[in-house]
Design an enzyme around this catalytic site. Sequence first.
Site, PDB file in Angstrom:
ATOM      1  CB  SER A  25     -81.053 -54.984-116.580  1.00 27.00           C
ATOM      2  OG  SER A  25     -79.693 -54.968-116.198  1.00 27.00           O
ATOM      3  CD  GLU A  27     -77.784 -46.876-115.578  1.00 22.18           C
ATOM      4  OE1 GLU A  27     -77.387 -47.821-114.875  1.00 22.18           O
ATOM      5  OE2 GLU A  27     -77.158 -45.806-115.682  1.00 22.18           O
ATOM      6  CE1 TYR A  59     -84.383 -39.181-106.976  1.00 24.44           C
ATOM      7  CE2 TYR A  59     -82.237 -38.488-106.164  1.00 24.44           C
ATOM      8  CZ  TYR A  59     -83.621 -38.428-106.119  1.00 24.44           C
ATOM      9  OH  TYR A  59     -84.235 -37.608-105.200  1.00 24.44           O
ATOM     10  CB  ALA A  61     -76.236 -37.009-106.956  1.00 23.68           C
ATOM     11  N   GLY A 118     -74.342 -41.444-104.346  1.00 25.16           N
ATOM     12  CA  GLY A 118     -74.321 -40.305-105.265  1.00 25.16           C
ATOM     13  C   GLY A 118     -73.075 -39.473-105.043  1.00 25.16           C
ATOM     14  CG  ASP A 119     -70.200 -38.930-107.601  1.00 23.59           C
ATOM     15  OD1 ASP A 119     -69.460 -39.434-106.738  1.00 23.59           O
ATOM     16  OD2 ASP A 119     -70.415 -39.439-108.713  1.00 23.59           O
ATOM     17  CE1 TYR A 157     -68.561 -47.157-108.497  1.00 26.46           C
ATOM     18  CE2 TYR A 157     -68.987 -48.186-106.358  1.00 26.46           C
ATOM     19  CZ  TYR A 157     -69.301 -47.253-107.329  1.00 26.46           C
ATOM     20  OH  TYR A 157     -70.371 -46.420-107.141  1.00 26.46           O
ATOM     21  CG  PHE A 228     -69.634 -41.717-119.851  1.00 21.51           C
ATOM     22  CD1 PHE A 228     -70.439 -41.149-118.872  1.00 21.51           C
ATOM     23  CD2 PHE A 228     -70.136 -41.818-121.128  1.00 21.51           C
ATOM     24  CE1 PHE A 228     -71.711 -40.684-119.168  1.00 21.51           C
ATOM     25  CE2 PHE A 228     -71.411 -41.360-121.434  1.00 21.51           C
ATOM     26  CZ  PHE A 228     -72.197 -40.795-120.456  1.00 21.51           C
ATOM     27  CG  HIS A 278     -77.124 -52.653-115.648  1.00 18.57           C
ATOM     28  ND1 HIS A 278     -78.475 -52.601-115.382  1.00 18.57           N
ATOM     29  CD2 HIS A 278     -76.688 -51.358-115.564  1.00 18.57           C
ATOM     30  CE1 HIS A 278     -78.838 -51.351-115.136  1.00 18.57           C
ATOM     31  NE2 HIS A 278     -77.776 -50.579-115.247  1.00 18.57           N
TER      32      HIS A 278
HETATM   33  C1  LIG Z   1     -74.626 -49.253-111.551  1.00 25.72           C
HETATM   34  C2  LIG Z   1     -74.412 -47.826-111.118  1.00 25.72           C
HETATM   35  C3  LIG Z   1     -75.473 -46.925-111.209  1.00 25.72           C
HETATM   36  C4  LIG Z   1     -75.319 -45.602-110.778  1.00 25.72           C
HETATM   37  N1  LIG Z   1     -76.400 -44.745-110.877  1.00 25.72           N
HETATM   38  C5  LIG Z   1     -76.274 -43.475-110.443  1.00 25.72           C
HETATM   39  C6  LIG Z   1     -77.410 -42.581-110.470  1.00 25.72           C
HETATM   40  O1  LIG Z   1     -78.497 -42.940-110.899  1.00 25.72           O
HETATM   41  N2  LIG Z   1     -77.230 -41.322-110.002  1.00 25.72           N
HETATM   42  C7  LIG Z   1     -76.024 -40.892-109.506  1.00 25.72           C
HETATM   43  O2  LIG Z   1     -75.930 -39.739-109.091  1.00 25.72           O
HETATM   44  N3  LIG Z   1     -74.941 -41.714-109.460  1.00 25.72           N
HETATM   45  C8  LIG Z   1     -75.036 -42.988-109.903  1.00 25.72           C
HETATM   46  N4  LIG Z   1     -73.953 -43.834-109.836  1.00 25.72           N
HETATM   47  C9  LIG Z   1     -72.648 -43.310-109.351  1.00 25.72           C
HETATM   48  C10 LIG Z   1     -72.512 -43.347-107.814  1.00 25.72           C
HETATM   49  O3  LIG Z   1     -73.481 -42.515-107.203  1.00 25.72           O
HETATM   50  C11 LIG Z   1     -71.100 -42.871-107.472  1.00 25.72           C
HETATM   51  O4  LIG Z   1     -70.154 -43.805-107.911  1.00 25.72           O
HETATM   52  C12 LIG Z   1     -70.861 -42.476-106.021  1.00 25.72           C
HETATM   53  O5  LIG Z   1     -69.600 -41.797-105.929  1.00 25.72           O
HETATM   54  C13 LIG Z   1     -70.754 -43.648-105.040  1.00 25.72           C
HETATM   55  O6  LIG Z   1     -71.957 -44.197-104.802  1.00 25.72           O
HETATM   56  P1  LIG Z   1     -72.039 -45.614-104.009  1.00 25.72           P
HETATM   57  O7  LIG Z   1     -73.465 -45.920-103.896  1.00 25.72           O
HETATM   58  O8  LIG Z   1     -71.150 -46.595-104.615  1.00 25.72           O
HETATM   59  O9  LIG Z   1     -71.447 -45.141-102.581  1.00 25.72           O
HETATM   60  P2  LIG Z   1     -70.853 -45.922-101.360  1.00 25.72           P
HETATM   61  O10 LIG Z   1     -71.048 -47.380-101.493  1.00 25.72           O
HETATM   62  O11 LIG Z   1     -71.375 -45.268-100.147  1.00 25.72           O
HETATM   63  O12 LIG Z   1     -69.267 -45.704-101.476  1.00 25.72           O
HETATM   64  C14 LIG Z   1     -68.655 -44.613-102.077  1.00 25.72           C
HETATM   65  C15 LIG Z   1     -67.145 -44.657-101.780  1.00 25.72           C
HETATM   66  O13 LIG Z   1     -66.944 -44.378-100.409  1.00 25.72           O
HETATM   67  C16 LIG Z   1     -66.234 -45.450 -99.782  1.00 25.72           C
HETATM   68  N5  LIG Z   1     -66.837 -45.641 -98.459  1.00 25.72           N
HETATM   69  C17 LIG Z   1     -68.135 -45.892 -98.189  1.00 25.72           C
HETATM   70  N6  LIG Z   1     -68.312 -46.028 -96.861  1.00 25.72           N
HETATM   71  C18 LIG Z   1     -67.088 -45.826 -96.305  1.00 25.72           C
HETATM   72  C19 LIG Z   1     -66.633 -45.795 -94.971  1.00 25.72           C
HETATM   73  N7  LIG Z   1     -67.446 -46.008 -93.926  1.00 25.72           N
HETATM   74  N8  LIG Z   1     -65.316 -45.550 -94.774  1.00 25.72           N
HETATM   75  C20 LIG Z   1     -64.477 -45.323 -95.806  1.00 25.72           C
HETATM   76  N9  LIG Z   1     -64.862 -45.327 -97.108  1.00 25.72           N
HETATM   77  C21 LIG Z   1     -66.155 -45.582 -97.331  1.00 25.72           C
HETATM   78  C22 LIG Z   1     -66.468 -46.632-100.658  1.00 25.72           C
HETATM   79  O14 LIG Z   1     -65.460 -47.630-100.529  1.00 25.72           O
HETATM   80  C23 LIG Z   1     -66.461 -45.997-102.013  1.00 25.72           C
HETATM   81  O15 LIG Z   1     -65.153 -45.767-102.391  1.00 25.72           O
HETATM   82  C24 LIG Z   1     -74.062 -45.163-110.265  1.00 25.72           C
HETATM   83  C25 LIG Z   1     -72.983 -46.067-110.200  1.00 25.72           C
HETATM   84  C26 LIG Z   1     -73.150 -47.381-110.608  1.00 25.72           C
HETATM   85  C27 LIG Z   1     -71.990 -48.332-110.538  1.00 25.72           C
END
Ligand SMILES: Cc1cc2nc3c(=O)[nH]c(=O)nc-3n(C[C@H](O)[C@H](O)[C@H](O)COP(=O)(O)OP(=O)(O)OC[C@H]3O[C@@H](n4cnc5c(N)ncnc54)[C@H](O)[C@@H]3O)c2cc1C
Length: 304
Positions: A25, A27, A59, A61, A118-119, A157, A228, A278
């Site tokens: 895939s 991106e 997307y 954030a 998202g961050d 991760y 990055f 990917h």
């Molecule tokens: C393939 C890929 C594509 C991405 N695409 C984008 C994009 O399009 N736009 C963008 O803005 N960002 C993108 N990101 C980055 C991503 O948004 C960030 O890494 C963000 O900080 C975490 O998102 P997540 O969905 O992993 O969050 P989550 O899975 O919610 O987790 C984030 C962190 O919080 C911790 N956590 C979650 N829940 C809990 C809990 N209940 N208690 C304690 N700790 C917890 C997790 O262990 C992890 O360390 C992408 C990342 C990847 C790997």
Amino acid sequence: MKTEPAYTRSRRIDTAFGTGRPIVSFEFFPPKTQESAAQLYETIGELHSLRPSYVSVTYGAGGSTRRHTIDVVQKIQSALDTRAMAHLTCVGHTRDELATILDELWAGGIRNILALRGDPPADPSLLPNGMGELATAAELVQFVSSRHEFCVAVAGYPEVHPKCPSFDQDLDNLKSKVDQGASFIITQLFFDNADFYRFRDAARRRGIKVPIIAGIMPILNVAQIKKFVSMCGAKIPAALLERIESLHSDPQSVLAIGVDHALTQCRELIKQTADGLHFYTLNRSKATMLICLELEDTFAALGE
Ligand SMILES: Cc1cc2nc3c(=O)[nH]c(=O)nc-3n(C[C@H](O)[C@H](O)[C@H](O)COP(=O)(O)OP(=O)(O)OC[C@H]3O[C@@H](n4cnc5c(N)ncnc54)[C@H](O)[C@@H]3O)c2cc1C
């Protein structure tokens, strides 16, 4: 319940798994200017000739590129005969906003969502809704699945999320995203396959059975890749870093080393039965194209 017609069902990425061939895939991120839009569509057209299993669109954030993501992913879906996936982040969004976006994507024929937290910006009060109504990607997976029958992917991760205190806690979080309904995982970029194997083995031991797609970012430029990795917490192996730094004023050599490293990674990952690759293309076709063309022999050896 209404049965989904075959033509939209086949757009689901989960229909591409289980063929014995790793899925591939690409991106892309939404363009900011007309010039970069022209370049993006040229890149997509070139890479489409490689017949990817799907393409995805990032997307911003907080919703900064919301309109662009929806437009680009729908344009790709309708113009090319390929599966398309929209990334979606929940930070800063209300449930109503997320529901509106999901309804629009579903109505536009999109069947795949990469559900992310998202961050947040350094100062979340700058977002109109603060941090938003959903706190984690796991909550978003559940929300997306409850809205429509999307095929949902989540992020993993191999080197641990930079803000997570431990590998185990990160895996617990990954497990909860899968338990909420995610069909597959795409990993953060990594340069040392040992990190991926360790992560995959631990995920399997934890009972995570869905496909895990390896995130590959071919190095195109020294300053850019250093930026990055500093943002996402991945590490560049010392010998590789030394080589590209010593050639930083020679972009063609850096690209050649980047392609060579990514190709070696991909060949080994395929041998070690990775479910898929990917590519973070950065909206450029050259490196991904070179790698995928070279991989054709490796795929052929799988009996394709
Ligand atoms: C393939 C890929 C594509 C991405 N695409 C984008 C994009 O399009 N736009 C963008 O803005 N960002 C993108 N990101 C980055 C991503 O948004 C960030 O890494 C963000 O900080 C975490 O998102 P997540 O969905 O992993 O969050 P989550 O899975 O919610 O987790 C984030 C962190 O919080 C911790 N956590 C979650 N829940 C809990 C809990 N209940 N208690 C304690 N700790 C917890 C997790 O262990 C992890 O360390 C992408 C990342 C990847 C790997």
